[in-house]
Design a protein around this motif. Structure first.
Motif, mmCIF file in Angstrom:
data_model
loop_
_atom_site.group_PDB
_atom_site.id
_atom_site.type_symbol
_atom_site.label_atom_id
_atom_site.label_comp_id
_atom_site.label_asym_id
_atom_site.label_seq_id
_atom_site.Cartn_x
_atom_site.Cartn_y
_atom_site.Cartn_z
ATOM 1 N N UNK A 144 12.690 -4.044 -10.902
ATOM 2 C CA UNK A 144 13.950 -4.450 -10.159
ATOM 3 C C UNK A 144 14.427 -3.960 -8.866
ATOM 4 N N UNK A 145 13.656 -3.308 -8.245
ATOM 5 C CA UNK A 145 13.786 -2.981 -6.778
ATOM 6 C C UNK A 145 12.941 -3.237 -5.826
ATOM 7 N N UNK A 150 9.706 -15.412 -2.340
ATOM 8 C CA UNK A 150 9.848 -15.596 -3.754
ATOM 9 C C UNK A 150 8.920 -14.589 -4.489
ATOM 10 N N UNK A 151 9.540 -14.030 -5.417
ATOM 11 C CA UNK A 151 8.754 -12.929 -6.183
ATOM 12 C C UNK A 151 8.871 -13.411 -7.569
ATOM 13 N N UNK A 152 7.495 -13.016 -7.943
ATOM 14 C CA UNK A 152 6.997 -13.492 -9.498
ATOM 15 C C UNK A 152 6.628 -12.399 -10.243
ATOM 16 N N UNK A 153 6.770 -11.991 -11.421
ATOM 17 C CA UNK A 153 6.098 -11.108 -12.296
ATOM 18 C C UNK A 153 5.321 -11.917 -13.342
ATOM 19 N N UNK A 154 4.074 -11.379 -13.698
ATOM 20 C CA UNK A 154 3.088 -12.013 -14.431
ATOM 21 C C UNK A 154 3.817 -11.885 -16.094
ATOM 22 N N UNK A 155 4.367 -11.036 -16.260
ATOM 23 C CA UNK A 155 4.992 -10.740 -17.729
ATOM 24 C C UNK A 155 6.236 -11.586 -17.885
ATOM 25 N N UNK A 156 6.747 -12.182 -16.783
ATOM 26 C CA UNK A 156 7.621 -12.898 -17.171
ATOM 27 C C UNK A 156 7.126 -14.448 -17.438
ATOM 28 N N UNK A 216 0.926 -1.153 0.153
ATOM 29 C CA UNK A 216 -0.073 0.096 0.056
ATOM 30 C C UNK A 216 0.848 1.404 -0.203
ATOM 31 N N UNK A 217 1.938 1.334 0.878
ATOM 32 C CA UNK A 217 2.728 2.220 1.007
ATOM 33 C C UNK A 217 3.340 2.584 -0.427
ATOM 34 N N UNK A 218 3.650 1.810 -1.101
ATOM 35 C CA UNK A 218 4.007 2.008 -2.625
ATOM 36 C C UNK A 218 3.227 2.092 -3.549
ATOM 37 N N UNK A 237 12.138 -6.403 -5.089
ATOM 38 C CA UNK A 237 12.953 -7.701 -4.159
ATOM 39 C C UNK A 237 13.842 -7.004 -3.070
ATOM 40 N N UNK A 238 14.584 -6.203 -3.417
ATOM 41 C CA UNK A 238 15.451 -5.685 -2.290
ATOM 42 C C UNK A 238 14.701 -4.804 -1.108
ATOM 43 N N UNK A 239 13.713 -4.100 -1.882
ATOM 44 C CA UNK A 239 12.962 -3.231 -0.823
ATOM 45 C C UNK A 239 12.263 -4.155 0.115
ATOM 46 N N UNK A 240 11.671 -5.242 -0.406
ATOM 47 C CA UNK A 240 10.849 -6.139 0.309
ATOM 48 C C UNK A 240 11.492 -6.860 1.359
#
Lengths: 284, 284, 284, 284
Positions: free
Chosen positions: D63-64, D81-87, D27-29, D66-69
């Protein structure tokens, strides 16, 4: 020892930050969420959620939680219900002549499957008086005819009020409850002996037999003014064949009716059912 | 080597000695019964049976069996069908734009699940021409409009005749076949994408979603003049929840449609389905 | 009025003319077959059949039927059982502390689902004495320890003899019955709380939880000297998820155990179960 | 247009405020959560959650994130794990001689049920080369013998690297993959043709037939070093009877294998499967 919890059931126009806002409310007051589930109906633009948290360590006293949460909910346009696990709901079971659902509900209550008290049995017949006596539950015989229905329903409503009933379970009551009654007491779960919307109304097993279906079903739903058209909570089915006559369908159907009704009542009592429109979300 | 068999499907007013008479006919002619099943509908006073026996060692030549059996059947008032396993039925698959049932039927045919030939694909759209080509099956594109339906059905009937088709499989054809057509070619199996008699007619998944059912189904039935009301051969269901939108119902439904249609076609091709009244006996 | 019937369950080396010979036996003596089903196990070369016919109008007196049929059966190498519908089998239900199967069996008996008498309850615990009293059934508390098992089993066998018991139903008895006992009294149906052969032995629900299965099951089988390895009569399953802890599996499993055991007992009492090798044919 | 999303799968020691902290991060982002589900394993003291949100309007570049989380996750002891739907994940399907799962996966891919590319088919046999060609997918025939297994697995690993494969689907590969291989490439889903843990290992249908079970099943699981013992993703069953011989079990089983494998692959590709211990949480 079972720990006491509070549960919020919330419907809210979908918007950014809802999960954060609701979770923050719990966390800011020292609560520990033990179960949270949500559903977004994108077509309806509706966010629906169930949040359960431990009351132990929660800073707000129980009687102020609702008011405090409303300060968050109102600006969001949310409607909500708040339930506490140390409140034991009171059930009235309505029956006719068939005993299988009644027996089953009583057995499950004894087996502690239901967080509730069975306070009252109401019937239009005297047949199950003995079962009620056997298990020490009050039994009220209120015969219904075409002519006396209106006044008898007033008696029924009076009994529900007198016994502080929270939920009516129509456990094969086999009578249509009037729209007027439902308006006065809307918390009613009915078991219909078909896979709705197939075979709405009377004699579904006979009609299933006539139609030659290969599967029969049962449906638990909230009663509404439209017969057998209320929000569905649970359904299940069993395979049948040409070898099954109407009596076999009835026999097999009883097993379905018992479990389908029991699952629906249990979900309702655990505050897992959220009605919106004419549908339910059952948070599992 | 698979042994050749003959199969009798018999409907007969119930009376003493039927099993003995039919079994004696086979035994007296040197046949060995490898499968026999029966059902008595006591209400209808009807005895229904399926008997399959080895042709090896059977004394009657194939072309005399029917005549010989009729001498027994006629005095009993029986109606019957006789099928030989070395006759390979010819199927026409009718499709629209969806390919899942077509692909599935073709794959099962290749996997030898069906004792049949897929001789012809008919469609009101050109979309699946390529699939037909891929598997080397004739494809006839016969577009249907409100205005040309009658004449196009004449073309379709002509094709069925030309290809010696024994069975039409409506594999998501999505068009209503006229009563007149069915009268001329009654051997039609349709897959309907609902748990009939719920959601007869168009858009059953949308209507299931609207109704908020917790289970969806599919139904394979013989097509009759009354839309979606013919004798049911097979049904199956799958559980859904509030998380499933219409697209999910359609996706889950496709898996149902494939297996339900395939089971019905297979039972029909094995001469296991006996229609009486508006019902079926499926001998398993 | 329900009409009296006789039922033959026959196992026989497969050969030409069996259906004719058995059917002729009934027909020649004036019997009317109301249900016949058969199965051929081609690998084992075995023909298995169940034939039920009306005794009304049958020329042979009941006490001569067996002898007369044996004259046909012996030359064929057949083994057979003969049952009459006016003989009411007597059941002993064995329980431990759990009451759900007991309650269910008693309810079904009252609902006339079982053609039998529940003559006796035996338990290694006193807990369900009250339930027995409530329904007026004899209850024998026979505590089992490692040291007294042998002598207690003698007592149990004596009770079965004394009450003329035809069938023992282990309704969550939770004790291993010795091979010696089973040799003396082989008619025992057990309900195992897993989908056998998964989770043979103790604590199947705990082990199912550990393994993370997505479906749990229950199995009714005849007890044999090998624990949980006897011929399976009926199985059923229910879906579970990560949300279900061991208590949930136990709760959901109880619903399975009840119906699976009841279906097996009913099939057995209707003489629909034919054991061969370590398998069953259940004629439906 | 389908909106792009990010998905977090998080395992974390259970503690107060987790839902709030994770939701606040989104939410903050500026993110909008469209799906969130959680599960607490109280015995293991573990909180498991899946959160999916719209990338549109999210302030952090991809690309930021993961690092932020990680700045939030690390102090909580969480793994994620972090996944993006456009991959679009890339799949290799491994087969042997049977084509039903391969056909089914390809059809579902064409029907857009899978968010993935089928980049490669690997087989120890040449039989399905033609199917691969028909659909324009690369096919590598890598024969396996007792003697060459080690070196052939090196070739297989090399191929997976070369094609950038994210997931191996053993679609009836019928070979044991070595522990060493799995260590190098752990993302493997296998379909086993039994209701695990029943019938681990070879020939489950033959053994099911021998045992006389009344229900057969199929199980999709992640492959681990212990044969057929990896975390179960999905299971389903179908009823069988004495009428079904081994060939029937195989035929019925194929229908199960297809849907069970497809459901598991789909759940995996939607990042709905979280493995912990030897179990899975499948967020639905």
């Amino acid at each position: 020892m079972i720990k006491q919890t509070a549960t919020l059931l919330i419907s809210c126009p979908d918007q950014r930050g809802l999960v954060a806002k609701f979770a923050n409310f719990i966390y800011a007051n020292g609560g520990n969420i033990i179960d949270a589930d949500q559903h977004t109906d994108f077509e309806a633009g509706l966010f629906l959620t169930r949040i359960e948290w431990l009351l132990e360590g929660f800073n707000l006293p129980k009687d102020l939680i609702g008011q405090a949460f409303n300060a968050i909910a109102q600006p969001l346009g949310a409607t909500w219900e708040l339930h506490f696990s140390d409140t034991v709901p009171r059930i009235a079971i309505w029956v006719s002549r068939q005993d299988h659902c009644l027996f089953d509900l009583i057995w499950r209550h004894k087996a502690k499957e239901f967080h509730a008290e069975i306070s009252l049995i109401i019937s239009n017949h005297p047949h199950l008086q003995e079962v009620a006596a056997q298990f020490g539950i009050e039994y009220h015989h209120i015969p219904i005819t075409k002519d006396n229905k209106l006044e008898q329903e007033i008696k029924q409503l009076e009994l529900l009020r007198q016994y502080n009933i929270d939920l009516v379970v129509l456990a094969k009551y086999m009578q249509i409850v009037s729209a007027n009654f439902i308006q006065h007491f809307p918390q009613i779960i009915n078991i219909h002996h078909s896979f709705l919307p197939a075979f709405i109304g009377a004699n579904p097993y006979h009609r299933a037999f006539e139609r030659g279906v290969k599967i029969i079903g049962a449906t638990a739903h909230y009663a509404t003014a439209d017969l057998d058209c209320g929000p569905i909570i649970e359904q299940d089915v069993v395979r049948v064949s040409h070898r099954d006559n109407v009596d076999d369908l009835i026999r097999k159907g009883k097993d379905l009716e018992r479990v389908v009704l029991a699952r629906a009542v249990r979900s309702h009592l655990q505050n897992r059912v959220l009605v919106y429109g004419n549908k339910t979300v059952v948070f599992e």
